[in-house]
Each structure stands twice: as C-alpha cells, then as structure tokens.
Scaffold this active site. Sequence first.
Site, short mmCIF file in Angstrom:
data_model
loop_
_atom_site.label_atom_id
_atom_site.label_comp_id
_atom_site.label_asym_id
_atom_site.label_seq_id
_atom_site.Cartn_x
_atom_site.Cartn_y
_atom_site.Cartn_z
N ASP A 39 37.12 60.97 76.32
CA ASP A 39 37.83 59.71 76.58
C ASP A 39 37.68 59.09 77.98
O ASP A 39 37.76 59.82 78.98
CB ASP A 39 39.34 59.90 76.45
N GLN A 55 37.49 62.30 80.55
CA GLN A 55 37.69 63.68 80.13
C GLN A 55 36.36 64.41 80.30
O GLN A 55 35.33 63.95 79.79
CB GLN A 55 38.15 63.72 78.66
N TRP A 63 33.14 70.57 74.75
CA TRP A 63 34.52 70.43 75.22
C TRP A 63 35.02 71.77 75.76
O TRP A 63 34.72 72.83 75.21
CB TRP A 63 35.38 69.96 74.05
N PHE A 98 44.49 66.40 80.53
CA PHE A 98 44.10 65.52 79.43
C PHE A 98 44.19 64.06 79.85
O PHE A 98 44.51 63.72 80.98
CB PHE A 98 44.98 65.80 78.20
N GLU A 223 46.75 59.06 69.14
CA GLU A 223 46.32 59.39 70.49
C GLU A 223 46.04 58.10 71.29
O GLU A 223 45.80 57.03 70.72
CB GLU A 223 45.05 60.23 70.45
C1 FRU Z 1 41.40 62.04 72.38
C2 FRU Z 1 41.99 63.29 72.98
C3 FRU Z 1 43.25 62.97 73.74
C4 FRU Z 1 43.35 64.08 74.72
C5 FRU Z 1 41.90 64.34 75.06
C6 FRU Z 1 41.57 65.78 75.32
O1 FRU Z 1 40.03 62.07 72.19
O2 FRU Z 1 42.22 64.24 71.96
O3 FRU Z 1 44.40 62.81 72.93
O4 FRU Z 1 44.11 63.73 75.84
O5 FRU Z 1 41.14 63.88 73.96
O6 FRU Z 1 40.29 65.91 75.84
#
Ligand code: FRU
Length: 495
Positions: A39, A55, A63, A98, A223
């Site tokens: 994100d 992110q 991830w 996050f 989200e």
């Molecule tokens: C959306 C999400 C957010 C979270 C982040 C974690 O893509 O799931 O809700 O903050 O990615 O990386």
Amino acid sequence: MTSQSLRDARKYEEEMERRHGAMPRPAFHLSARIGWMNDPNGFSFYKGEYHLFYQYHPFSSYWGPMHWGHAVSPDLIHWRNLPAALAPDMDYDRDGCFSGSALVLPDGEHLLMYTGVSKETLPDGSTREVQSQCLALGDGTDYEKYAGNPVLDYRDLPENGSKFDFRDPKMWKKKDQTYRCVAGNCDDAHDGQVLLFSSPDGFCWKYEKVLAANRGRFGRMWECPDFFELDGKQVLLVSPQDMMPQGFEYHNGNGTLCLIGSYDEETDTFTEEHNQAVDYGIDFYAPQTVSAPDGRRIMIGWMQNWDTCNLHTPQQPWFGQMSLPRELSVKDGRLFQRPVRELEALRGEEVRYENITFTDVIRLEGVRGRKIDMELSVRPGDMENVYRKFAVRFAQDDTYQTSVSYRPCESVLKVDRKHSGSRRAIIHQRRCLVRSDKGRIKIRIILDTFSAEVFVNDGEHVLSATLYTNPEVSGISFYADGAVAMDVVKYELTI
Ligand code: FRU
C-alpha cells in the site's frame, strides 16, 4: 534517534542497490526501492515536494515485518528514494508498521499516523495481531516515534469493534483547524466498518462514531479508508477484503469501493448515494489520496493484487509498484480519474492518424512502444451497421500480446493479458460495462514497461494491469470485426 532495526534496513537498501545496479523497472511508476512494496502510505505535500511512503519489506521480495519505505517527487512522476522511514522496533509495533497517513502540523513538523501491530497470545495458545494507531514526527527524512504511543487502541473502539482488525488511519485537517481521522475496522461478525475519530491537536485522539458500515454488502473487512469532499459531494474510498462478484461492477477477492454521498459536518453524518468500483482492472488496491497545493484531489494505488502477488521468484530483487497518480473528479454521481497532467511533460515524439478506417487487422507506422501515452477515438465506420468488435493489441510480437477490446452491442470492454508472459493459472482477463454511445468510445492507454492503465471515456472507467512481457516486445496492432473508424495519437514517454 534512529533504532538499530531502522539502521539495518537503511544499510541493507544501500547495499542492495549497489549490488543490483540498475534493475529493470518501470520508468515513471514508483516501485519498491528493494524487496517488497504494498500500500501507498502518508501521501502528502511537505516542504515543496510530494512525499509517498509505502508498506515495505526491504529484506525479501515477499511480504514480511512491515517497514515504511519513502520516496519524494516534485511532480508525482520523477521519484527519488529516501531512506526507509519506519521500522518495527517498539513493543506496540514489533510485528509491523502497517498502513497510515501524514499531515503537516502548524509548527512545520511532518506527522505520520500508522497502525502498530503486535502479536498477542490467546487463551487457546494461538496468536492474533492486535492493532493500534501510533504517531511519528519528522522533518521529511527522519522520524521519531511519539512517546505517547499508541494514541488509539482497543479502549477507543465501539462495543462491537474488533481490536484484531483496526487499521489504516487516514487523517485530515478541518477548516476549524481541528483534526479527524478514519480507520478501517470490523464488527464482531467480521463485517467492515469505518470509524471516525477526532483530535484538537493531532496527538490526543477520541472516538466519535461509526461513519459507514458495510451491512454485508461489499466483502468483509474494510481496509484503507479515505474520506474527502470533491466537487460538492463527499467521497469514501475503502478496500474491502473477500468480495463476492456483483455483475461487472465488483470482482471476487480484494476490491476497491467508492461510496459517493453527502456529509453533514455538524453531526458527522455521511449519507451514501452511489457506489462503484474504483478500478475495473486486475491490479489495483488500497488507494490513498492527497489534496495538492493547487486544490486537485490526487489518488495513487498499489498496482498489484493480493491473490496473485506471491508468484515471482525469490531472486527478483524488487516486487510491487504504484499506479500512476490520478486526478479525481465527481460528475453526475460518478468518480472520474485521469492521469496527473504532469505526465504530459514526458510526451516526446508524437504520431498522429485521423479517420483511419479498417475492417480487419492493421498496424500503423510509428505506433509501437512500451513507454507510451496513446489516445484512441473509435467510432463505427458505417453508422448503419455498427461493428461487432474493436481491439487494440500491444506489447505484441508473434508470441505475445495484451489486448483491450470493446463490443458495442454488449457495452463490454475487456482487458486480456493472457499472453503477457505469465506461466500461472491466475486471472488474466477482466471486463467492465462501459457507457454505450452507438459504438463511439475513447480509450487512453498508458504503458510503462510492466503495466498498462486504460482510461475509458475520459476516465469514467479505469482498468489497471501489470504485464510480464519482455520490455523489448513493443508491437501494436488494431483489429475490427465490422467497419471501424479511428483517430490515434501516440506519444513516446521519456523520463
Ligand atoms: C492492505 C493492508 C492494510 C495493512 C497493510 C499491511 O493491503 O492489508 O490493511 O495495513 O496491507 O501491509
């Protein structure tokens, strides 16, 4: 003071950049400096530049414990990487920093608000991530976490609010100089809701109310909310997880939702009037907006999709790119998007054709490329007998092609990247219903090395998709079943 974890991340970024040299990347879309990106976060204008955080997991192209990557740009097109801004180094964020947002305080400091994640062991021995909202203050490069963190936690939730899904705060400043923020949450039935909080100073936050609730309509957890006024309407953007498809409007999985309505500031009441998808393509999620100094509302999204983002090899040094920043407007209850006008400064060589008519496959001298901005204006070659199908195929050679096709009798526009280098059985096509005007349609396609963004009828619909085709493969052809007349203007984009 910079923590050891942040110093490690910053050192690693530099080392990897040196080791990998110039990596094949998009030219004018921001991509992960190294490792993994999802994100967009903290999209803001600060000290004369746009700041975009994201992110970030620098240590692999998958991830992992979330950091905040950081880049700046004078024009939303030329990006410069800065050192990672946040690392998971405190008790309240030890399992990840996050998504979140940024604003500029009256004293000139840059304030970040993000979700701190820490795992909690439940009575049955399993672990769950507890999420709370935290602050960091900085000067545009270095950020210090606030001593009063977290500023919002489970004690600030409504009775039915889950502390395990409470994230992605988006702050803004009101005209009366106080602050608001929205955060994604779900209730005890795992149904999405957006919570509203207020603050007199950006530091001390208080729960206000449930601003919007899913009530079982669009996926589950919501989200990355964003909430702003635009063209006399109020817009709420959210990214729902676990969507079920609805016609051609919403697809399965993680989607994007735009609710347009009105807002009563006195009572903080949002009244929904329309809903639509934000992007109808394959790869777009978690968009966030900024209000530019000239008043434009500009949105950027993660140009990927959670269901297909783990298919690359571990050797790939980076994964994840952003969409083009897009200028938003609302007309007749619909969200319109167009690429930021700053992109036009990259337009180099122009190739133009007017009123080309064809009934089969054609190629046009000079129309090719993988970093291009191309506008097509398509209409029936014979008004009495509207064509059945029009298609433009790009990133094409004898083996590969990606296409955008349109069938006027069904009003269906389709993007198809089946032949764009993927060896996986994943979604490669997506369709949407577009406004039908007797076979007339305008299609603007922006290609940048590994992506295509398709803006239909001046941005009434947008479809984004990543491509894997070798960047050398750059042919373009047009196809008609029936008689099509078309104007084409194509610009090479050079950065
Ligand atoms: C959306 C999400 C957010 C979270 C982040 C974690 O893509 O799931 O809700 O903050 O990615 O990386």
